[in-house]
Design a protein around this motif. Structure first.
Motif, PDB file in Angstrom:
ATOM      1  N   VAL A   1       1.007  -1.410  -0.074  1.00  0.00           N
ATOM      2  CA  VAL A   1      -0.094  -0.058   0.085  1.00  0.00           C
ATOM      3  C   VAL A   1       0.770   1.189   0.067  1.00  0.00           C
ATOM      4  O   VAL A   1       0.593   2.328  -0.754  1.00  0.00           O
ATOM      5  CB  VAL A   1      -0.984   0.202   1.109  1.00  0.00           C
ATOM      6  CG1 VAL A   1      -1.768   1.423   1.253  1.00  0.00           C
ATOM      7  CG2 VAL A   1      -2.023  -1.242   1.258  1.00  0.00           C
ATOM      8  N   LYS A   2       1.653   1.308   0.828  1.00  0.00           N
ATOM      9  CA  LYS A   2       2.933   2.378   1.077  1.00  0.00           C
ATOM     10  C   LYS A   2       3.645   2.623  -0.308  1.00  0.00           C
ATOM     11  O   LYS A   2       3.480   3.882  -0.859  1.00  0.00           O
ATOM     12  CB  LYS A   2       3.769   2.101   1.978  1.00  0.00           C
ATOM     13  CG  LYS A   2       3.421   2.294   3.412  1.00  0.00           C
ATOM     14  CD  LYS A   2       4.551   2.408   4.390  1.00  0.00           C
ATOM     15  CE  LYS A   2       4.267   2.268   5.873  1.00  0.00           C
ATOM     16  NZ  LYS A   2       5.022   1.915   6.690  1.00  0.00           N
ATOM     17  N   LYS A   3       3.920   1.526  -0.929  1.00  0.00           N
ATOM     18  CA  LYS A   3       4.618   1.836  -2.420  1.00  0.00           C
ATOM     19  C   LYS A   3       3.720   2.434  -3.449  1.00  0.00           C
ATOM     20  O   LYS A   3       4.021   3.143  -4.234  1.00  0.00           O
ATOM     21  CB  LYS A   3       5.285   0.613  -2.690  1.00  0.00           C
ATOM     22  CG  LYS A   3       6.508   0.298  -2.273  1.00  0.00           C
ATOM     23  CD  LYS A   3       7.144  -0.935  -3.016  1.00  0.00           C
ATOM     24  CE  LYS A   3       8.569  -1.290  -2.332  1.00  0.00           C
ATOM     25  NZ  LYS A   3       8.761  -2.590  -2.584  1.00  0.00           N
ATOM     26  N   LEU A   4       2.379   1.652  -3.507  1.00  0.00           N
ATOM     27  CA  LEU A   4       1.489   2.232  -4.320  1.00  0.00           C
ATOM     28  C   LEU A   4       1.038   3.787  -4.388  1.00  0.00           C
ATOM     29  O   LEU A   4       0.806   4.466  -5.300  1.00  0.00           O
ATOM     30  CB  LEU A   4       0.079   1.479  -4.237  1.00  0.00           C
ATOM     31  CG  LEU A   4       0.206  -0.152  -4.987  1.00  0.00           C
ATOM     32  CD1 LEU A   4      -1.210  -0.957  -4.588  1.00  0.00           C
ATOM     33  CD2 LEU A   4       0.309   0.099  -6.413  1.00  0.00           C
ATOM     34  N   ARG A   5       0.895   4.188  -2.917  1.00  0.00           N
ATOM     35  CA  ARG A   5       0.759   5.556  -2.724  1.00  0.00           C
ATOM     36  C   ARG A   5       1.680   6.218  -3.010  1.00  0.00           C
ATOM     37  O   ARG A   5       1.375   7.420  -3.542  1.00  0.00           O
ATOM     38  CB  ARG A   5       0.144   5.447  -1.187  1.00  0.00           C
ATOM     39  CG  ARG A   5      -1.240   4.915  -0.784  1.00  0.00           C
ATOM     40  CD  ARG A   5      -1.491   5.503   0.335  1.00  0.00           C
ATOM     41  NE  ARG A   5      -2.921   5.198   0.739  1.00  0.00           N
ATOM     42  CZ  ARG A   5      -3.682   5.369   1.674  1.00  0.00           C
ATOM     43  NH1 ARG A   5      -3.185   5.950   2.778  1.00  0.00           N
ATOM     44  NH2 ARG A   5      -5.152   5.373   1.528  1.00  0.00           N
ATOM     45  N   GLU A   6       2.988   5.871  -2.677  1.00  0.00           N
ATOM     46  CA  GLU A   6       4.377   6.791  -3.113  1.00  0.00           C
ATOM     47  C   GLU A   6       4.219   6.893  -4.769  1.00  0.00           C
ATOM     48  O   GLU A   6       4.823   8.049  -5.133  1.00  0.00           O
ATOM     49  CB  GLU A   6       5.596   6.086  -2.736  1.00  0.00           C
ATOM     50  CG  GLU A   6       5.883   6.191  -1.329  1.00  0.00           C
ATOM     51  CD  GLU A   6       6.818   5.434  -0.677  1.00  0.00           C
ATOM     52  OE1 GLU A   6       7.713   5.091  -1.287  1.00  0.00           O
ATOM     53  OE2 GLU A   6       6.970   5.185   0.406  1.00  0.00           O
ATOM     54  N   GLY A   7       3.830   5.938  -5.430  1.00  0.00           N
ATOM     55  CA  GLY A   7       3.679   5.852  -6.778  1.00  0.00           C
ATOM     56  C   GLY A   7       2.631   6.632  -7.394  1.00  0.00           C
ATOM     57  O   GLY A   7       2.363   6.761  -8.523  1.00  0.00           O
ATOM     58  N   GLY A   8       2.053   7.303  -6.558  1.00  0.00           N
ATOM     59  CA  GLY A   8       0.505   8.108  -7.010  1.00  0.00           C
ATOM     60  C   GLY A   8      -0.644   7.418  -7.126  1.00  0.00           C
ATOM     61  O   GLY A   8      -1.625   7.646  -7.559  1.00  0.00           O
ATOM     62  N   GLN A   9      -0.447   6.220  -6.757  1.00  0.00           N
ATOM     63  CA  GLN A   9      -1.682   4.955  -6.816  1.00  0.00           C
ATOM     64  C   GLN A   9      -2.384   5.112  -5.610  1.00  0.00           C
ATOM     65  O   GLN A   9      -2.017   4.984  -4.412  1.00  0.00           O
ATOM     66  CB  GLN A   9      -1.361   3.521  -7.207  1.00  0.00           C
ATOM     67  CG  GLN A   9      -1.358   3.663  -8.775  1.00  0.00           C
ATOM     68  CD  GLN A   9      -1.191   2.053  -9.246  1.00  0.00           C
ATOM     69  OE1 GLN A   9      -0.209   1.653  -9.093  1.00  0.00           O
ATOM     70  NE2 GLN A   9      -2.173   1.671  -9.907  1.00  0.00           N
TER      71      GLN A   9
END
Lengths: 228, 228
Positions: free
Chosen positions: A220-228
């Protein structure tokens, strides 16, 4: 932007395969002890055939087993099996390691959480309450309630509708490629496969594959960092 | 010569009135705690009316209660009530004092023992097994199995048939004048009323009236000494 996570229940949030296998075996052992005149192996074979033929929500598996072995209805033996099955359920139903910790962390990340599961509504709720995790979920959606189950895409779309979110805003977490990952992917969700239960060796690929639910936090953290 | 004893189950061998009242009350409390927005007194009044209207074996009492209070189906609240009811059952189901001691003594006197009870077969067997007394009985006969219940004389006659005994060879033990004692007397059994449960103040007379099951031993001894 990820705004919600939908979970499969059985074999994703708790060890359903192991629990069911122990509960059935112990129930049959107690029935043999009560007078069901058959070997454990033979009884399990008959029971498994009944469950396969009639489905797991049939409700009269032990009745049919007793009739098949003894040629008659024996309520004492049936009631013995039911009591043992229930006692094992109360004793063994608990979430997989890190499940509660992960759900708390996801709540802190302001995500909507839901369960999208095949099965009878009251039975699935009973499991969630006994597992002690029902209060984490904003939505609990069952195939009985909706009228159609997995892998129907309508069922997954209905999950999105209940969340009020689009496919790309939701992660689906499940153990089965055919009934969880593939349909969730088809309705546009981001898919996370957890390698648990009897289907963990099934061929197929999700967007992410994890062994422990806690790995979801990093995803979740990575997806949010990637703008997702 | 007395050769057999048939027992009523609920409120004769265990405290059914108390158990049911506590189990329902605790279930409703847990449902209020889970979001059933109503006072305990009001909820109990609605529930009691549902049970009166639909009968105690209806199976959807909590569903109807929730629908009546909230105007909608709420599976989480219903499942909460079911779990609490079941937990109370497991915790509280135990025989009246002296029940097991009396059954052992009657067995030593070479009497056939049976249960003749209204109710669903598997549910009544589940109670007997949980009470730990099912192995004492040569016959367990339920209204569901026979197709007719108390106070039908056919049901009591069927009890005699299952024993292979005549009315004068059998004692019937029950708590209710109208549904136990009167019909048992009509088919020629010797009747013993036990003053237990919510019907203990009901008017009427049996051949013998006892307060504790252990008194049955003296009755059997006297009857046998008198040639019966």
């Amino acid at each position: 932007m990820i705004k919600g996570i939908l979970f499969d229940l059985d074999d994703t949030l708790y060890n359903s395969s192991e629990f069911v296998s122990i509960a059935r075996r112990e129930a049959v052992k107690s029935m043999i002890d009560a007078g069901l005149n058959v070997s454990l192996d033979e009884a399990m074979e008959i029971l498994n055939k009944i469950i396969k033929d009639k489905g797991s929500n049939y409700g009269k598996h032990f009745d049919d087993l007793v009739k098949s072995v003894l040629g008659r209805y024996d309520p004492m033996i049936i009631a013995t099996g039911i009591i043992t099955y229930h006692n094992v359920k109360v004793a063994l139903l608990r979430p997989y390691p890190n499940t509660i910790k992960t759900l708390i962390e996801l709540k802190k990340m302001s995500l909507k959480l839901g369960v999208l599961t095949d099965g009878l509504t009251i039975k699935q709720w009973e499991k969630l309450i006994r597992l002690g995790i029902h209060t984490f979920f904003d939505e609990v959606i069952t195939s009985e309630e909706f009228g159609l189950g997995k892998p129907h895409l309508e069922f997954f779309k209905y999950g999105l509708k209940r969340f009020g979110l689009k496919g790309e805003e939701v992660i689906y977490v499940g153990d089965r490629i055919d009934r969880d990952i593939e349909p969730a992917k088809k309705v546009g969700m981001i898919t996370v496969r957890i390698l648990r239960g009897k289907y963990k060796d099934m061929e197929g690929k999700a967007d992410y594959t994890i062994k422990d639910l806690w790995e979801l936090i990093e995803i979740v953290k990575k997806l949010r960092e990637g703008g997702q």
